[in-house]
Design a protein around this motif. Structure first.
Motif, PDB file in Angstrom:
ATOM      1  N   TYR A 199      -6.237   9.701   3.781  1.00  0.00           N
ATOM      2  CA  TYR A 199      -5.738   9.898   2.418  1.00  0.00           C
ATOM      3  C   TYR A 199      -4.539  10.834   2.413  1.00  0.00           C
ATOM      4  O   TYR A 199      -3.523  10.563   1.764  1.00  0.00           O
ATOM      5  CB  TYR A 199      -6.853  10.444   1.527  1.00  0.00           C
ATOM      6  N   GLN A 200      -4.637  11.935   3.156  1.00  0.00           N
ATOM      7  CA  GLN A 200      -3.530  12.893   3.209  1.00  0.00           C
ATOM      8  C   GLN A 200      -2.276  12.258   3.802  1.00  0.00           C
ATOM      9  O   GLN A 200      -1.164  12.481   3.314  1.00  0.00           O
ATOM     10  CB  GLN A 200      -3.933  14.130   4.009  1.00  0.00           C
ATOM     11  N   LYS A 201      -2.449  11.439   4.848  1.00  0.00           N
ATOM     12  CA  LYS A 201      -1.307  10.764   5.460  1.00  0.00           C
ATOM     13  C   LYS A 201      -0.680   9.767   4.478  1.00  0.00           C
ATOM     14  O   LYS A 201       0.537   9.694   4.338  1.00  0.00           O
ATOM     15  CB  LYS A 201      -1.743  10.051   6.733  1.00  0.00           C
ATOM     16  N   ALA A 202      -1.516   8.997   3.801  1.00  0.00           N
ATOM     17  CA  ALA A 202      -1.018   8.027   2.812  1.00  0.00           C
ATOM     18  C   ALA A 202      -0.311   8.733   1.666  1.00  0.00           C
ATOM     19  O   ALA A 202       0.720   8.263   1.173  1.00  0.00           O
ATOM     20  CB  ALA A 202      -2.166   7.169   2.291  1.00  0.00           C
ATOM     21  N   LEU A 203      -0.848   9.876   1.242  1.00  0.00           N
ATOM     22  CA  LEU A 203      -0.231  10.647   0.156  1.00  0.00           C
ATOM     23  C   LEU A 203       1.137  11.174   0.578  1.00  0.00           C
ATOM     24  O   LEU A 203       2.098  11.118  -0.197  1.00  0.00           O
ATOM     25  CB  LEU A 203      -1.158  11.796  -0.237  1.00  0.00           C
ATOM     26  N   GLN A 204       1.239  11.648   1.820  1.00  0.00           N
ATOM     27  CA  GLN A 204       2.518  12.145   2.327  1.00  0.00           C
ATOM     28  C   GLN A 204       3.532  11.004   2.434  1.00  0.00           C
ATOM     29  O   GLN A 204       4.694  11.156   2.039  1.00  0.00           O
ATOM     30  CB  GLN A 204       2.340  12.820   3.677  1.00  0.00           C
ATOM     31  N   THR A 205       3.106   9.862   2.945  1.00  0.00           N
ATOM     32  CA  THR A 205       3.990   8.697   3.052  1.00  0.00           C
ATOM     33  C   THR A 205       4.498   8.289   1.680  1.00  0.00           C
ATOM     34  O   THR A 205       5.688   8.021   1.495  1.00  0.00           O
ATOM     35  CB  THR A 205       3.253   7.521   3.722  1.00  0.00           C
ATOM     36  N   SER A 207       0.818  -1.223   0.000  1.00  0.00           N
ATOM     37  CA  SER A 207       0.000   0.000   0.000  1.00  0.00           C
ATOM     38  C   SER A 207       0.850   1.271   0.000  1.00  0.00           C
ATOM     39  O   SER A 207       0.393   2.319  -0.455  1.00  0.00           O
ATOM     40  CB  SER A 207      -0.940   0.015   1.208  1.00  0.00           C
ATOM     41  N   GLU A 208       2.085   1.192   0.478  1.00  0.00           N
ATOM     42  CA  GLU A 208       2.959   2.366   0.508  1.00  0.00           C
ATOM     43  C   GLU A 208       3.765   2.536  -0.775  1.00  0.00           C
ATOM     44  O   GLU A 208       4.498   3.504  -0.928  1.00  0.00           O
ATOM     45  CB  GLU A 208       3.899   2.311   1.706  1.00  0.00           C
ATOM     46  N   THR A 209       3.637   1.602  -1.698  1.00  0.00           N
ATOM     47  CA  THR A 209       4.398   1.687  -2.946  1.00  0.00           C
ATOM     48  C   THR A 209       3.564   2.200  -4.113  1.00  0.00           C
ATOM     49  O   THR A 209       4.093   2.404  -5.196  1.00  0.00           O
ATOM     50  CB  THR A 209       4.988   0.315  -3.331  1.00  0.00           C
ATOM     51  N   GLU A 210       2.271   2.378  -3.898  1.00  0.00           N
ATOM     52  CA  GLU A 210       1.369   2.862  -4.926  1.00  0.00           C
ATOM     53  C   GLU A 210       0.778   4.193  -4.488  1.00  0.00           C
ATOM     54  O   GLU A 210       0.474   4.382  -3.302  1.00  0.00           O
ATOM     55  CB  GLU A 210       0.215   1.864  -5.144  1.00  0.00           C
ATOM     56  N   LYS A 211       0.581   5.098  -5.436  1.00  0.00           N
ATOM     57  CA  LYS A 211      -0.059   6.375  -5.110  1.00  0.00           C
ATOM     58  C   LYS A 211      -1.477   6.090  -4.624  1.00  0.00           C
ATOM     59  O   LYS A 211      -2.225   5.372  -5.287  1.00  0.00           O
ATOM     60  CB  LYS A 211      -0.087   7.291  -6.333  1.00  0.00           C
ATOM     61  N   PRO A 212      -1.837   6.625  -3.450  1.00  0.00           N
ATOM     62  CA  PRO A 212      -3.172   6.324  -2.920  1.00  0.00           C
ATOM     63  C   PRO A 212      -4.272   6.950  -3.776  1.00  0.00           C
ATOM     64  O   PRO A 212      -4.076   7.985  -4.413  1.00  0.00           O
ATOM     65  CB  PRO A 212      -3.149   6.934  -1.518  1.00  0.00           C
ATOM     66  N   LYS A 213      -5.412   6.276  -3.766  1.00  0.00           N
ATOM     67  CA  LYS A 213      -6.570   6.777  -4.501  1.00  0.00           C
ATOM     68  C   LYS A 213      -7.393   7.671  -3.584  1.00  0.00           C
ATOM     69  O   LYS A 213      -7.485   7.432  -2.387  1.00  0.00           O
ATOM     70  CB  LYS A 213      -7.420   5.603  -4.982  1.00  0.00           C
ATOM     71  N   LYS A 214      -7.988   8.706  -4.162  1.00  0.00           N
ATOM     72  CA  LYS A 214      -8.834   9.595  -3.382  1.00  0.00           C
ATOM     73  C   LYS A 214     -10.005   8.802  -2.812  1.00  0.00           C
ATOM     74  O   LYS A 214     -10.576   7.952  -3.507  1.00  0.00           O
ATOM     75  CB  LYS A 214      -9.357  10.747  -4.234  1.00  0.00           C
ATOM     76  N   PRO A 215     -10.359   9.067  -1.562  1.00  0.00           N
ATOM     77  CA  PRO A 215     -11.463   8.317  -0.959  1.00  0.00           C
ATOM     78  C   PRO A 215     -12.800   8.687  -1.595  1.00  0.00           C
ATOM     79  O   PRO A 215     -13.033   9.842  -1.962  1.00  0.00           O
ATOM     80  CB  PRO A 215     -11.412   8.737   0.512  1.00  0.00           C
ATOM     81  N   SER A 216     -13.675   7.698  -1.729  1.00  0.00           N
ATOM     82  CA  SER A 216     -15.007   7.969  -2.265  1.00  0.00           C
ATOM     83  C   SER A 216     -15.877   8.650  -1.212  1.00  0.00           C
ATOM     84  O   SER A 216     -16.728   9.462  -1.538  1.00  0.00           O
ATOM     85  CB  SER A 216     -15.660   6.679  -2.746  1.00  0.00           C
ATOM     86  N   MET A 217     -15.625   8.319   0.033  1.00  0.00           N
ATOM     87  CA  MET A 217     -16.354   8.959   1.128  1.00  0.00           C
ATOM     88  C   MET A 217     -15.601  10.229   1.522  1.00  0.00           C
ATOM     89  O   MET A 217     -14.383  10.227   1.590  1.00  0.00           O
ATOM     90  CB  MET A 217     -16.472   8.015   2.319  1.00  0.00           C
ATOM     91  N   LYS A 218     -16.300  11.268   1.786  1.00  0.00           N
ATOM     92  CA  LYS A 218     -15.671  12.557   2.095  1.00  0.00           C
ATOM     93  C   LYS A 218     -15.696  12.854   3.598  1.00  0.00           C
ATOM     94  O   LYS A 218     -15.765  13.993   4.007  1.00  0.00           O
ATOM     95  CB  LYS A 218     -16.378  13.690   1.342  1.00  0.00           C
ATOM     96  N   THR A 219     -15.604  11.817   4.419  1.00  0.00           N
ATOM     97  CA  THR A 219     -15.568  12.048   5.859  1.00  0.00           C
ATOM     98  C   THR A 219     -14.215  12.616   6.240  1.00  0.00           C
ATOM     99  O   THR A 219     -13.215  12.445   5.523  1.00  0.00           O
ATOM    100  CB  THR A 219     -15.810  10.747   6.648  1.00  0.00           C
ATOM    101  N   GLN A 220     -14.151  13.267   7.364  1.00  0.00           N
ATOM    102  CA  GLN A 220     -12.891  13.871   7.809  1.00  0.00           C
ATOM    103  C   GLN A 220     -11.826  12.795   8.030  1.00  0.00           C
ATOM    104  O   GLN A 220     -10.666  12.987   7.676  1.00  0.00           O
ATOM    105  CB  GLN A 220     -13.113  14.668   9.093  1.00  0.00           C
ATOM    106  N   LYS A 221     -12.233  11.658   8.592  1.00  0.00           N
ATOM    107  CA  LYS A 221     -11.280  10.571   8.830  1.00  0.00           C
ATOM    108  C   LYS A 221     -10.720  10.041   7.509  1.00  0.00           C
ATOM    109  O   LYS A 221      -9.520   9.819   7.386  1.00  0.00           O
ATOM    110  CB  LYS A 221     -11.950   9.447   9.607  1.00  0.00           C
TER     111      LYS A 221
END
Length: 84
Positions: A47-53, A28-42
């Motif tokens: 997503y932001q943390k995964a994108l930064q990683t 999961s850390e080797t692929e660019k994360p996909k934007k979440p379909s749900m727009k909850t704060q969590k």
């Protein structure tokens, strides 16, 4: 543009002189994360943390690839997919 330290997980040198630098990461850390379909704060924070990683890992790996190219090493990233 800043200098950082980076430690790979394994360095392997074979008797024939081949040298490998190995990094072991979750797939999961080797692929660019996909934007979440749900727009909850969590979901957005995850997503932001995964994108930064992913961005940090990508920068490290690019620098490591350049180092390996200059020094005659080979750089390999292994995930649970390769290790099973």
């Amino acid at each position: 543009g800043r200098i950082h330290r980076y430690f790979v997980d394994l360095i392997i040198e074979f008797q024939n002189g081949q040298k490998f630098l190995l990094e072991i990461k979750p797939y999961s850390e080797t692929e660019k994360p996909k934007k979440p379909s749900m727009k909850t704060q969590k979901a957005i924070l995850n997503y932001q943390k995964a994108l930064q990683t992913f961005a940090v890992n990508s920068a490290k790996w690019e620098a490591c690839r350049q180092f390996c190219s200059e020094k005659g090493f080979k750089f390999i990233i292994l995930t649970e997919r390769e290790l099973k």
